[in-house]
Structures are given as C-alpha cells and as structure tokens.
Design an enzyme around this catalytic site. Sequence first.
Site, short mmCIF file in Angstrom:
data_model
loop_
_atom_site.label_atom_id
_atom_site.label_comp_id
_atom_site.label_asym_id
_atom_site.label_seq_id
_atom_site.Cartn_x
_atom_site.Cartn_y
_atom_site.Cartn_z
N TYR A 162 0.23 -1.95 -3.13
CA TYR A 162 1.10 -1.92 -4.10
C TYR A 162 0.48 -3.07 -5.57
O TYR A 162 1.01 -2.99 -6.30
CB TYR A 162 2.33 -1.80 -4.30
CG TYR A 162 3.46 -1.38 -4.08
CD1 TYR A 162 2.82 -0.15 -2.39
CD2 TYR A 162 4.56 -0.62 -4.30
CE1 TYR A 162 4.06 0.44 -1.75
CE2 TYR A 162 5.20 0.60 -4.14
CZ TYR A 162 5.16 0.71 -2.45
OH TYR A 162 5.68 1.94 -1.86
N LYS A 199 1.68 0.05 11.27
CA LYS A 199 0.67 1.01 11.60
C LYS A 199 -0.15 0.43 12.37
O LYS A 199 -1.06 0.50 11.82
CB LYS A 199 0.67 2.13 10.86
CG LYS A 199 0.58 3.24 10.89
CD LYS A 199 1.19 4.12 11.51
CE LYS A 199 0.40 5.64 12.22
NZ LYS A 199 0.47 6.59 13.14
N ASP A 259 6.03 5.47 13.21
CA ASP A 259 6.35 6.65 12.69
C ASP A 259 7.23 7.03 14.56
O ASP A 259 8.18 7.72 14.08
CB ASP A 259 4.97 7.34 13.33
CG ASP A 259 3.51 6.70 14.23
OD1 ASP A 259 3.88 5.89 14.45
OD2 ASP A 259 3.20 7.77 14.44
N ASP A 292 9.17 0.50 1.79
CA ASP A 292 9.58 1.51 0.18
C ASP A 292 10.11 2.98 0.96
O ASP A 292 11.00 3.57 0.46
CB ASP A 292 8.47 2.14 -0.10
CG ASP A 292 9.06 2.28 -1.75
OD1 ASP A 292 9.97 2.40 -2.21
OD2 ASP A 292 8.29 2.94 -2.40
#
Length: 407
Positions: A153, A220, A270, A294
């Site tokens: 971002y 992740k 995930d 987000d």
Amino acid sequence: MALAAGERIAFVDGRLVAPDRPIIPYIEGDGTGPDIWRAAVRVFDRAVELCWKRKRRIVWKEVLAGEKAFKETKNWLPQETIEAFQEHRVGIKGPLTTPVGEGIRSLNVALRQKLDLYACVRPVRHFPGVPSPVKEPQKVDMVVFRENTEDVYVGFELESGKEETKDLLEHLLKKYGWHIRPDAGIGIKPISKFGSQRLVRAAIDYALARKRKSVTLVHKGNIQKFTEGAFRSWGYQLAKEEYRNRVITWEDSGGKPQKGKLLIKDAIADAFFQQALTRPEEFDVIATMNLNGDYMSDALAAQVGGLGMAPGGNINYESGYAIFEATHGTAPKYAGLDKVNPSSVILSGAMMLDYMGWSEAARKIEGGIEKTLASRKVTYDLARLMDGAEEISCSQFGALVCENMEE
Ligand code: NAP
C-alpha cells in the site's frame, strides 16, 4: 456560532480527554456517503442526547476530501482537512472514490499515512437476525488489527515498459541475479520491525484490556520469508519480551492454553481463510499486515451480513489520532438513492464514542441497531436475504434506530 461552543479533545499522559462539547471533524464521503452520513449523524446526536440530555453534545465540523473537495477547491485532499484531524484528534469519514489503475492514489491511504494511523481496527460480530451465508454466524466474534502504513500500500510501484522500470530491472539482474520478465510492472513490499511490532503491541494491549482469549498473527511467511515471515517472528519476539507474564505463546503452551494468560498464536493466511469459515470460534483478536487485513475484513464481514454491517477505525495509539470509517466503499451505483445500509457508519460512530470514553452512548446505539434488525425492517441488502422482511430506505433505517434507542 455553533463551532465556537465546541472544544478540542485533549490527549494527556497517553489518554484521550473529551470535553462535554467536543468538536469532531467529519468527511461526508463520495457516492452513497452523503445518504449514509445524514442517516448516521441523527443517530449519534440522539444517542448522546438520550444519555446526557443537554450536558453533552458533539459539535460537528465538516471538512472536505474527495469529489466534493475537488469541486470546491480543485484539491482532492486539502491541507486544512489534514490539519483539522490533527487539531481535533478524533474524526469520522464516509467512503472516498479511488480510481483503479490510473489517476489519483487512494485518498484513504493518503490520510492514514499522513496522520500515521497505523492500526486499522475492525470488529466483526454477528447481530441476531441478520442473514448470513454460513450456518452459525454467531460463532464469529473477531477484531482485526490491520497494519495500515506499510506493505504494498505504500504505492512504490513502477509501470511496465517505463525507463525507470527498465533501470531497476537491470540493477536487480546485475546486483542480485534476479531474472524478471522485461515487460513486468514492479511493486515494493516494505514490512518493518518497527511497524510490525507497534501493530502487534496495539492488538495485545486491546486483547488484554478486554480479556479476550487470543491474538493470532496472520501471515504468508512460508512464501514471503523476510516480510510476512519476519512479521510473525517480530510479533512473537515482542510478546515474549514485553508481556512475558501476561501472555503465553502457542509453542510454549504445548498446545494447551493457560488460564489467565492471553494466548499468542499464528496462522498462515490461506489456512486462516479456510478455518475462519469452518472454525471461526478459534479466532479472537487478529493481527496482520495491510493487504491480508484488507481481504480478511471483507470476507469476515460477509460472514456476518455483508459490508453494510462492518465498522472500522484507523488509530494511532501513541498520538491519539483516530479516524473512524465503514469498511465498505462508495457503492456508486446506489449514490443519491437513499437506499444503502447506514449500519457500518453508525457502528463506526459507536466505536468512536467508545474511543472517546462515551461508552454509554455507544451501547445505546448498538441496542438501537439490534432492536431495528429484530423488527425485520431493514435496508435492501438485508431485506433481499431475510424471510418476511420489509425493505426501508437508508434514512428510514436511521430514523428507526433513533426510535429504538428511546426506551
Ligand atoms: P463498495 O463501494 O464497497 O461496494 C461493493 C458492494 O458492496 C456494493 O455494490 C454493495 O453490494 C455492497 N455495499 C457496499 N456498501 C454497502 C452499504 N452501505 N449497504 C449495503 N451494501 C453495501 O466497493 P466498490 O464498488 O469496489 O468500490 C467503490 C469505490 O469505493 C471505489 O472507488 C473504491 O476504491 C472505493 N472504496 C473506498 C473505501 C474507503 O473510502 N474506505 C473502501 C473501499 C472502497 P450489492 O451490489 O450486492 O448491493
């Protein structure tokens, strides 16, 4: 003059001190923003009046951003708007348009970065009667702490084919031996120890203060070792160094949570998405980076009734600066139709009142929303999924929440 009667919210020894007539800046927002704001502000004012009669009142100060600002000042985010949020410390905003792939960068991101509002706090819980795509939505009760100032971002991106992009590709090949296709666009993903630890600290402080069961670091890190993996390591390190006697990590607990101690654990993003659907009761406070946060906030919002019900706040706990806002965007196809659900902004306002220490009014608002939902008179988004519901407009919904706060 109404504004002259208001005062600034102070920040003393790390705590907000709200006067009885705080001046609160607000941005109406683009698209459906004005419809929602009109409905929501009535609810805020009525809740405060019901709790404290004339003793307390919010003095609203409109500040400009987005399309309205551009129309009036030729500037999408005027400096006065940023200064007003700094001066008054706590504010609220409607959604602002961000074009995809071209034009201005996100004004929301710009505001968060300029005020260093590093924690995006999004509680996700189910209100009885609200339709949901899952069988047991009442099991969802999470608070997402999304890091707000780093990750992809930051907007450090270079476009495919540009000279500077070719330069960088050449440098990366020469210096690191990285082969990247020549027609690639490039983005940078910075995740710092400072940024990660202050976010995790905010999540742990929140969880301890509210006696929540656990904080899960979602990442992740199996793939992105030095960014998302580092976030996980720095999070555990902070928990062990700063909260040694009050928390226990999953590893140290041998898989058995200890009574009276906050459990710190982690999940790969995930797997988290899957388990948040199948075993939501295992998650409580979540700390994660910007992009994961987000995605997760919208997905979790869907489990408890959709974006129309999802509140949020962007907070810097060290300066006290905070801007509260709904999780959803401008929903442009419904602009000006007095149609969408104002609950997300109303509930964001309740979060703001809690943050100011006016919790009685926050509870009043939540009670009003609960009663309105139970009456099955709801906006289109809920009516289309609820059996026997009566569809009402955005403004009617706001008025009904006001009525339902009365008793
Ligand atoms: P969106 O505005 O969030 O709308 C997507 C869909 O969510 C709507 O079509 C609607 O679903 C549902 N929805 C959103 N708000 C709702 C409400 N109050 N009540 C009921 N349903 C609601 O997402 P978008 O269309 O992708 O984005 C539009 C613009 O908003 C973009 O410019 C985006 O960048 C911006 N945006 C701003 C913010 C922010 O200001 N913080 C956040 C996100 C996006 P149905 O079509 O099913 O009725």
